[in-house]
Design a protein around this motif. Structure first.
Motif, PDB file in Angstrom:
ATOM      1  N   LEU A   8       7.890  -9.453   5.011  1.00 49.37           N
ATOM      2  CA  LEU A   8       8.963  -8.467   5.039  1.00 49.37           C
ATOM      3  C   LEU A   8       8.438  -7.035   5.116  1.00 49.37           C
ATOM      4  CD1 LEU A   8      11.371 -10.051   2.408  1.00 49.37           C
ATOM      5  CD2 LEU A   8      11.411 -10.283   4.895  1.00 49.37           C
ATOM      6  N   LEU A   9       7.134  -6.830   4.874  1.00 46.61           N
ATOM      7  CA  LEU A   9       6.551  -5.499   5.039  1.00 46.61           C
ATOM      8  C   LEU A   9       6.462  -5.114   6.508  1.00 46.61           C
ATOM      9  CD1 LEU A   9       3.612  -5.579   2.448  1.00 46.61           C
ATOM     10  CD2 LEU A   9       5.878  -4.543   2.179  1.00 46.61           C
ATOM     11  N   ARG A  10       6.542  -6.121   7.385  1.00 45.66           N
ATOM     12  CA  ARG A  10       6.493  -5.912   8.834  1.00 45.66           C
ATOM     13  C   ARG A  10       5.188  -5.226   9.242  1.00 45.66           C
ATOM     14  NH1 ARG A  10      12.598  -4.365  10.706  1.00 45.66           N
ATOM     15  NH2 ARG A  10      11.730  -5.077  12.676  1.00 45.66           N
ATOM     16  N   GLU A  11       4.105  -5.618   8.590  1.00 47.79           N
ATOM     17  CA  GLU A  11       2.764  -5.116   8.904  1.00 47.79           C
ATOM     18  C   GLU A  11       1.836  -6.321   9.064  1.00 47.79           C
ATOM     19  OE1 GLU A  11       1.720  -2.035   9.324  1.00 47.79           O
ATOM     20  OE2 GLU A  11       3.526  -0.934   8.696  1.00 47.79           O
ATOM     21  N   ARG A  12       0.915  -6.223   9.999  1.00 53.45           N
ATOM     22  CA  ARG A  12      -0.077  -7.284  10.183  1.00 53.45           C
ATOM     23  C   ARG A  12      -1.106  -7.201   9.057  1.00 53.45           C
ATOM     24  NH1 ARG A  12      -0.575  -9.913  14.970  1.00 53.45           N
ATOM     25  NH2 ARG A  12      -2.828 -10.091  14.653  1.00 53.45           N
ATOM     26  N   MET A  13      -1.295  -8.310   8.344  1.00 52.75           N
ATOM     27  CA  MET A  13      -2.243  -8.348   7.242  1.00 52.75           C
ATOM     28  C   MET A  13      -2.958  -9.686   7.227  1.00 52.75           C
ATOM     29  SD  MET A  13      -0.262  -6.523   4.065  1.00 52.75           S
ATOM     30  CE  MET A  13       0.452  -4.872   4.244  1.00 52.75           C
ATOM     31  N   VAL A  14      -4.079  -9.725   6.509  1.00 46.61           N
ATOM     32  CA  VAL A  14      -4.807 -10.967   6.277  1.00 46.61           C
ATOM     33  C   VAL A  14      -4.641 -11.319   4.804  1.00 46.61           C
ATOM     34  CG1 VAL A  14      -7.026 -12.136   6.381  1.00 46.61           C
ATOM     35  CG2 VAL A  14      -6.464 -10.394   8.086  1.00 46.61           C
ATOM     36  N   LEU A  15      -4.252 -12.561   4.542  1.00 45.51           N
ATOM     37  CA  LEU A  15      -3.998 -13.027   3.180  1.00 45.51           C
ATOM     38  C   LEU A  15      -5.085 -14.003   2.762  1.00 45.51           C
ATOM     39  CD1 LEU A  15      -2.138 -13.376   0.677  1.00 45.51           C
ATOM     40  CD2 LEU A  15      -0.885 -15.107   1.993  1.00 45.51           C
ATOM     41  N   LEU A  16      -5.652 -13.773   1.581  1.00 45.56           N
ATOM     42  CA  LEU A  16      -6.715 -14.619   1.052  1.00 45.56           C
ATOM     43  C   LEU A  16      -6.475 -14.904  -0.422  1.00 45.56           C
ATOM     44  CD1 LEU A  16      -9.839 -12.782   2.499  1.00 45.56           C
ATOM     45  CD2 LEU A  16      -9.201 -15.120   3.053  1.00 45.56           C
ATOM     46  N   ARG A  17      -6.967 -16.051  -0.867  1.00 49.40           N
ATOM     47  CA  ARG A  17      -6.993 -16.318  -2.303  1.00 49.40           C
ATOM     48  C   ARG A  17      -8.080 -15.468  -2.934  1.00 49.40           C
ATOM     49  NH1 ARG A  17      -4.883 -19.724  -5.727  1.00 49.40           N
ATOM     50  NH2 ARG A  17      -3.870 -20.930  -4.068  1.00 49.40           N
ATOM     51  N   ALA A  18      -7.793 -14.932  -4.125  1.00 51.53           N
ATOM     52  CA  ALA A  18      -8.754 -14.071  -4.814  1.00 51.53           C
ATOM     53  C   ALA A  18      -8.858 -14.472  -6.289  1.00 51.53           C
ATOM     54  CB  ALA A  18      -8.350 -12.614  -4.678  1.00 51.53           C
ATOM     55  N   GLY A  19      -8.967 -15.769  -6.528  1.00 56.09           N
ATOM     56  CA  GLY A  19      -8.998 -16.264  -7.896  1.00 56.09           C
ATOM     57  C   GLY A  19      -7.916 -17.295  -8.102  1.00 56.09           C
ATOM     58  N   ALA A  20      -7.950 -17.940  -9.273  1.00 56.53           N
ATOM     59  CA  ALA A  20      -6.995 -19.015  -9.538  1.00 56.53           C
ATOM     60  C   ALA A  20      -5.550 -18.535  -9.484  1.00 56.53           C
ATOM     61  CB  ALA A  20      -7.295 -19.647 -10.897  1.00 56.53           C
ATOM     62  N   GLU A  21      -5.287 -17.311  -9.929  1.00 53.83           N
ATOM     63  CA  GLU A  21      -3.909 -16.803  -9.988  1.00 53.83           C
ATOM     64  C   GLU A  21      -3.755 -15.494  -9.232  1.00 53.83           C
ATOM     65  OE1 GLU A  21      -2.982 -16.422 -14.099  1.00 53.83           O
ATOM     66  OE2 GLU A  21      -2.995 -18.579 -14.494  1.00 53.83           O
ATOM     67  N   TRP A  22      -4.639 -15.224  -8.281  1.00 45.67           N
ATOM     68  CA  TRP A  22      -4.600 -13.958  -7.554  1.00 45.67           C
ATOM     69  C   TRP A  22      -4.682 -14.193  -6.054  1.00 45.67           C
ATOM     70  CZ3 TRP A  22      -4.324  -9.014  -9.809  1.00 45.67           C
ATOM     71  CH2 TRP A  22      -4.487  -8.959 -11.193  1.00 45.67           C
TER      72      TRP A  22
END
Length: 275
Positions: A32-46
């Motif tokens: 919904l931000l309408r921006e191209r981004m890369v999403l990664l896991r950064a820890g068990a809850e992050w």
């Protein structure tokens, strides 16, 4: 900060969005931000979102203002907080957004000089659920003058506190790097997901899927949902008829609302049924 002296602040800027939730939860609202981004896991809850674009180069707004807007938009209505980390050639800082509460932030100049209120760090620790003694002592040191700590050291110290809270940033996503290097490092990591705007229809469908996977799911779709819709229709129709006979506007409205809810329940269940 890892920038050359003659590099303009906007070009040297970098940013990360840290979300205290898994990628499977963060991906939908991030669209919904309408921006191209890369999403990664950064820890068990992050999770970490790395912007592919650099709107601060073209939109006339500094990187801190852009990131504050993104963090606020992500956190509204979400049960997890969002921490924006940002830096340029002159400053670095963090902004924490959590639901509808006022955002809190802190800034350090390039030489490490703290610019902010100590109370902001206390709010920061409380909203992230950090240790009120050990972590608060570490955060408090970041607000004190230290001639040996520049902006990079301040941000590294902040990340060290978050590491004790379970954060584990993937390699290459360290503070001080410009946005293009951060994005390249993020894309090269295993499990990286591209987040991009695909239109309102896909965004709404993804949001509905997410809601249906919660405890509300059985009451929105399936046998329970159909039973609830039938009960609403069964109660609403005679209630509205009784209101008409008694010429009672309140009972007519109450009956009509039950009928509408029941009809919408059947319609939603049918619309979301697999083909």
């Amino acid at each position: 900060m890892s920038t050359t002296p003659d590099e303009p602040p906007a070009k040297a800027a970098g940013a990360l969005l840290l979300c205290r939730a898994g990628p499977d939860v963060v991906g939908t609202p991030a669209q919904l931000l309408r921006e191209r981004m890369v999403l990664l896991r950064a820890g068990a809850e992050w999770s970490v979102l790395v912007p592919e674009g650099e709107p601060w180069l073209h939109g006339g707004e500094p990187v801190d203002r852009v990131l504050t807007g993104w963090a606020t938009a992500l956190a509204v209505g979400a049960p997890w907080p969002v921490l924006a980390l940002w830096w340029d050639a002159d400053r670095c800082g963090c902004t924490l957004a959590s639901g509808f509460r006022r955002t809190v932030g802190y800034v350090w100049l390039a030489n490490g000089t703290p610019v902010g209120e100590d109370e902001a760090m206390r709010t920061f620790a409380a909203r992230l659920g950090l240790d009120p003694v050990l972590d608060m002592e570490s955060l408090d040191r970041l607000t004190k003058p230290d001639t040996d700590a520049d902006a990079h050291a301040r941000m590294t110290g902040l990340l060290a506190v978050l590491t004790r809270a379970g954060l584990s940033l993937p390699a290459g996503l360290g503070p001080g790097e410009p946005a293009d290097r951060l994005c390249a490092a993020a894309r090269s990591r295993p499990g990286a997901e591209a987040v991009e705007w695909t239109g309102w229809r896909d965004a709404v469908r993804a949001e509905l899927d997410a809601v249906e996977n919660t405890t509300l799911g059985p009451w929105l779709r399936g046998p329970r949902a159909r039973a609830l819709a039938a009960a609403q229709l069964a109660a609403g129709l005679p209630l509205a008829a009784w209101g008409v006979r008694r010429r009672s506007g309140g009972w007519i409205v109450a009956g009509a609302l039950l009928v509408i809810h029941g009809a919408l329940g059947f319609a939603y269940d049918r619309m979301r049924a697999p083909d």
